[in-house]
Design a protein around this motif. Structure first.
Motif, PDB file in Angstrom:
ATOM      1  N   MET A  63       0.830  -1.198   0.000  1.00 40.67           N
ATOM      2  CA  MET A  63       0.000   0.000   0.000  1.00 40.67           C
ATOM      3  C   MET A  63       0.869   1.254   0.000  1.00 40.67           C
ATOM      4  SD  MET A  63      -3.484   0.614   1.144  1.00 40.67           S
ATOM      5  CE  MET A  63      -4.358   2.072   1.580  1.00 40.67           C
ATOM      6  N   ALA A  64       2.043   1.187   0.618  1.00 40.79           N
ATOM      7  CA  ALA A  64       2.904   2.362   0.636  1.00 40.79           C
ATOM      8  C   ALA A  64       3.429   2.665  -0.755  1.00 40.79           C
ATOM      9  CB  ALA A  64       4.063   2.158   1.603  1.00 40.79           C
ATOM     10  N   SER A  65       3.426   1.673  -1.643  1.00 38.20           N
ATOM     11  CA  SER A  65       3.902   1.911  -3.001  1.00 38.20           C
ATOM     12  C   SER A  65       2.852   2.601  -3.857  1.00 38.20           C
ATOM     13  CB  SER A  65       4.328   0.582  -3.638  1.00 38.20           C
ATOM     14  OG  SER A  65       3.212  -0.286  -3.701  1.00 38.20           O
ATOM     15  N   ASP A  66       1.597   2.634  -3.398  1.00 41.30           N
ATOM     16  CA  ASP A  66       0.548   3.334  -4.133  1.00 41.30           C
ATOM     17  C   ASP A  66       0.731   4.834  -3.976  1.00 41.30           C
ATOM     18  OD1 ASP A  66      -0.508   0.869  -4.660  1.00 41.30           O
ATOM     19  OD2 ASP A  66      -2.046   0.972  -3.094  1.00 41.30           O
ATOM     20  N   PRO A  67       0.540   5.617  -5.059  1.00 41.35           N
ATOM     21  CA  PRO A  67       0.633   7.071  -4.918  1.00 41.35           C
ATOM     22  C   PRO A  67      -0.514   7.587  -4.050  1.00 41.35           C
ATOM     23  CG  PRO A  67       0.047   6.469  -7.164  1.00 41.35           C
ATOM     24  CD  PRO A  67       0.299   5.198  -6.421  1.00 41.35           C
ATOM     25  N   LEU A  68      -0.258   8.654  -3.325  1.00 41.84           N
ATOM     26  CA  LEU A  68      -1.269   9.257  -2.450  1.00 41.84           C
ATOM     27  C   LEU A  68      -1.803  10.503  -3.150  1.00 41.84           C
ATOM     28  CD1 LEU A  68      -2.762   9.281   0.256  1.00 41.84           C
ATOM     29  CD2 LEU A  68      -0.864  10.582   1.209  1.00 41.84           C
ATOM     30  N   TYR A  69      -3.071  10.457  -3.535  1.00 40.44           N
ATOM     31  CA  TYR A  69      -3.735  11.554  -4.230  1.00 40.44           C
ATOM     32  C   TYR A  69      -4.190  12.575  -3.188  1.00 40.44           C
ATOM     33  CZ  TYR A  69      -7.304  14.021  -6.900  1.00 40.44           C
ATOM     34  OH  TYR A  69      -8.059  14.993  -7.497  1.00 40.44           O
ATOM     35  N   TRP A  96       7.012   6.012  -3.937  1.00 36.22           N
ATOM     36  CA  TRP A  96       8.377   5.798  -3.465  1.00 36.22           C
ATOM     37  C   TRP A  96       8.776   6.772  -2.363  1.00 36.22           C
ATOM     38  CZ3 TRP A  96      11.496   9.996  -4.037  1.00 36.22           C
ATOM     39  CH2 TRP A  96      11.153  10.915  -5.010  1.00 36.22           C
ATOM     40  N   GLU A  97       8.019   7.879  -2.207  1.00 34.78           N
ATOM     41  CA  GLU A  97       8.324   8.852  -1.157  1.00 34.78           C
ATOM     42  C   GLU A  97       7.818   8.404   0.217  1.00 34.78           C
ATOM     43  OE1 GLU A  97       8.439  13.247  -2.407  1.00 34.78           O
ATOM     44  OE2 GLU A  97       6.638  12.404  -3.334  1.00 34.78           O
ATOM     45  N   LEU A  98       6.812   7.546   0.226  1.00 32.19           N
ATOM     46  CA  LEU A  98       6.195   7.116   1.484  1.00 32.19           C
ATOM     47  C   LEU A  98       6.838   5.825   1.965  1.00 32.19           C
ATOM     48  CD1 LEU A  98       2.484   7.720   0.467  1.00 32.19           C
ATOM     49  CD2 LEU A  98       3.947   9.236   1.794  1.00 32.19           C
ATOM     50  N   VAL A 151       1.003  -8.903  17.528  1.00 27.56           N
ATOM     51  CA  VAL A 151       0.945  -8.400  16.153  1.00 27.56           C
ATOM     52  C   VAL A 151       1.338  -6.924  16.125  1.00 27.56           C
ATOM     53  CG1 VAL A 151      -0.527  -8.119  14.129  1.00 27.56           C
ATOM     54  CG2 VAL A 151      -0.929 -10.016  15.690  1.00 27.56           C
ATOM     55  N   SER A 152       2.184  -6.563  15.177  1.00 26.63           N
ATOM     56  CA  SER A 152       2.586  -5.162  15.005  1.00 26.63           C
ATOM     57  C   SER A 152       1.508  -4.440  14.199  1.00 26.63           C
ATOM     58  CB  SER A 152       3.930  -5.080  14.277  1.00 26.63           C
ATOM     59  OG  SER A 152       4.925  -5.702  15.037  1.00 26.63           O
ATOM     60  N   THR A 153       0.570  -3.834  14.907  1.00 26.58           N
ATOM     61  CA  THR A 153      -0.556  -3.194  14.210  1.00 26.58           C
ATOM     62  C   THR A 153      -0.363  -1.691  14.047  1.00 26.58           C
ATOM     63  OG1 THR A 153      -1.719  -2.992  16.307  1.00 26.58           O
ATOM     64  CG2 THR A 153      -2.259  -4.901  14.946  1.00 26.58           C
ATOM     65  N   ALA A 154       0.440  -1.045  14.878  1.00 25.35           N
ATOM     66  CA  ALA A 154       0.648   0.399  14.751  1.00 25.35           C
ATOM     67  C   ALA A 154       1.521   0.684  13.527  1.00 25.35           C
ATOM     68  CB  ALA A 154       1.306   0.959  16.004  1.00 25.35           C
ATOM     69  N   VAL A 155       1.244   1.799  12.873  1.00 27.68           N
ATOM     70  CA  VAL A 155       1.960   2.160  11.650  1.00 27.68           C
ATOM     71  C   VAL A 155       2.684   3.486  11.861  1.00 27.68           C
ATOM     72  CG1 VAL A 155       1.707   2.739   9.207  1.00 27.68           C
ATOM     73  CG2 VAL A 155       0.234   1.022  10.227  1.00 27.68           C
ATOM     74  N   GLN A 156       3.942   3.518  11.449  1.00 26.79           N
ATOM     75  CA  GLN A 156       4.696   4.765  11.398  1.00 26.79           C
ATOM     76  C   GLN A 156       4.925   5.082   9.920  1.00 26.79           C
ATOM     77  OE1 GLN A 156       8.214   3.870  13.676  1.00 26.79           O
ATOM     78  NE2 GLN A 156       7.311   4.675  15.557  1.00 26.79           N
ATOM     79  N   LEU A 157       4.341   6.189   9.477  1.00 28.24           N
ATOM     80  CA  LEU A 157       4.450   6.601   8.081  1.00 28.24           C
ATOM     81  C   LEU A 157       5.479   7.718   7.989  1.00 28.24           C
ATOM     82  CD1 LEU A 157       3.241   6.363   5.177  1.00 28.24           C
ATOM     83  CD2 LEU A 157       1.682   8.185   5.834  1.00 28.24           C
ATOM     84  N   PHE A 158       6.509   7.517   7.184  1.00 26.82           N
ATOM     85  CA  PHE A 158       7.574   8.504   7.013  1.00 26.82           C
ATOM     86  C   PHE A 158       7.446   9.154   5.639  1.00 26.82           C
ATOM     87  CE2 PHE A 158       9.197   5.341   9.965  1.00 26.82           C
ATOM     88  CZ  PHE A 158       9.666   6.138  11.000  1.00 26.82           C
ATOM     89  N   PHE A 159       7.571  10.491   5.616  1.00 27.46           N
ATOM     90  CA  PHE A 159       7.476  11.233   4.363  1.00 27.46           C
ATOM     91  C   PHE A 159       8.524  12.343   4.384  1.00 27.46           C
ATOM     92  CE2 PHE A 159       5.544  14.940   2.121  1.00 27.46           C
ATOM     93  CZ  PHE A 159       5.708  14.446   0.838  1.00 27.46           C
ATOM     94  N   PRO A 160       9.468  12.351   3.410  1.00 30.68           N
ATOM     95  CA  PRO A 160      10.498  13.406   3.380  1.00 30.68           C
ATOM     96  C   PRO A 160       9.899  14.734   2.928  1.00 30.68           C
ATOM     97  CG  PRO A 160      10.747  11.961   1.506  1.00 30.68           C
ATOM     98  CD  PRO A 160       9.641  11.378   2.351  1.00 30.68           C
ATOM     99  N   PRO A 174       9.855  16.420  -4.167  1.00 27.98           N
ATOM    100  CA  PRO A 174       9.757  17.177  -5.418  1.00 27.98           C
ATOM    101  C   PRO A 174       8.309  17.422  -5.850  1.00 27.98           C
ATOM    102  CG  PRO A 174      10.288  14.896  -5.885  1.00 27.98           C
ATOM    103  CD  PRO A 174      10.271  15.033  -4.384  1.00 27.98           C
ATOM    104  N   ASN A 175       7.349  16.754  -5.209  1.00 27.80           N
ATOM    105  CA  ASN A 175       5.950  16.857  -5.632  1.00 27.80           C
ATOM    106  C   ASN A 175       5.170  17.968  -4.935  1.00 27.80           C
ATOM    107  OD1 ASN A 175       6.103  14.632  -7.410  1.00 27.80           O
ATOM    108  ND2 ASN A 175       6.003  13.255  -5.667  1.00 27.80           N
TER     109      ASN A 175
END
Length: 144
Positions: free
Chosen positions: A1-7, A17-19, A37-46, A51-52
């Motif tokens: 899912m992280a490979s999907d672009p975020l609109y 690729w940024e996420l 189970v590792s259910t918590a998510v850490q989302l990193f975004f530079p 560039p977007n």
């Protein structure tokens, strides 16, 4: 899912690729599921080097991110509200989208200077002189 672009909106789309996602153990209710189970998510975004994003949006987002932004300019959003990993992923992406939409809002229109009306100036001066009269009445009478 992280490979999907975020609109984000019709002008801004974040490339997949940024996420970057990382899964960690979550605290709180959930019983044995939380411990295993590792259910918590850490989302990193530079954020600083993306560039977007336009420069204005980038600057506003950096200001809004606050403590969630690292010294390197990487934004971390942690989502552990739900018990399932998939819902936490969606929640983290949604929170990133809300932050960028808030940063993309146009600036408020500049304030237009106005002059007080003649009546309001007269009322203010009359009230000031009235307060002065009240304070004069509090003092001791003059010895004539």
């Amino acid at each position: 899912m992280a490979s999907d672009p975020l609109y984000i909106n019709d002008r801004i789309t974040l490339a997949g690729w940024e996420l970057t996602e990382q899964f960690v153990l979550a605290g709180g209710p959930g019983g044995q599921n939380v411990n295993k189970v590792s259910t918590a998510v850490q989302l990193f975004f530079p954020l600083a080097s993306s560039p977007n994003l336009p420069e204005r949006v980038k600057a506003n987002a950096i200001r809004l991110a606050g403590r969630r932004l690292s010294k390197e300019g990487v934004l971390m959003i942690e989502a552990s509200r739900f018990r399932s990993q998939e819902r936490n992923r969606e929640d983290a992406r949604e929170r990133l989208k809300e932050l960028i939409l808030e940063a993309a809002k146009p600036p408020p229109p500049p304030r237009r200077k106005t002059k007080p009306t003649r009546g309001s100036i007269e009322r203010r001066l009359k009230e000031k002189s009235g307060r002065g009269e009240i304070k004069k009445m509090r003092s001791k009478p003059d010895k004539d």
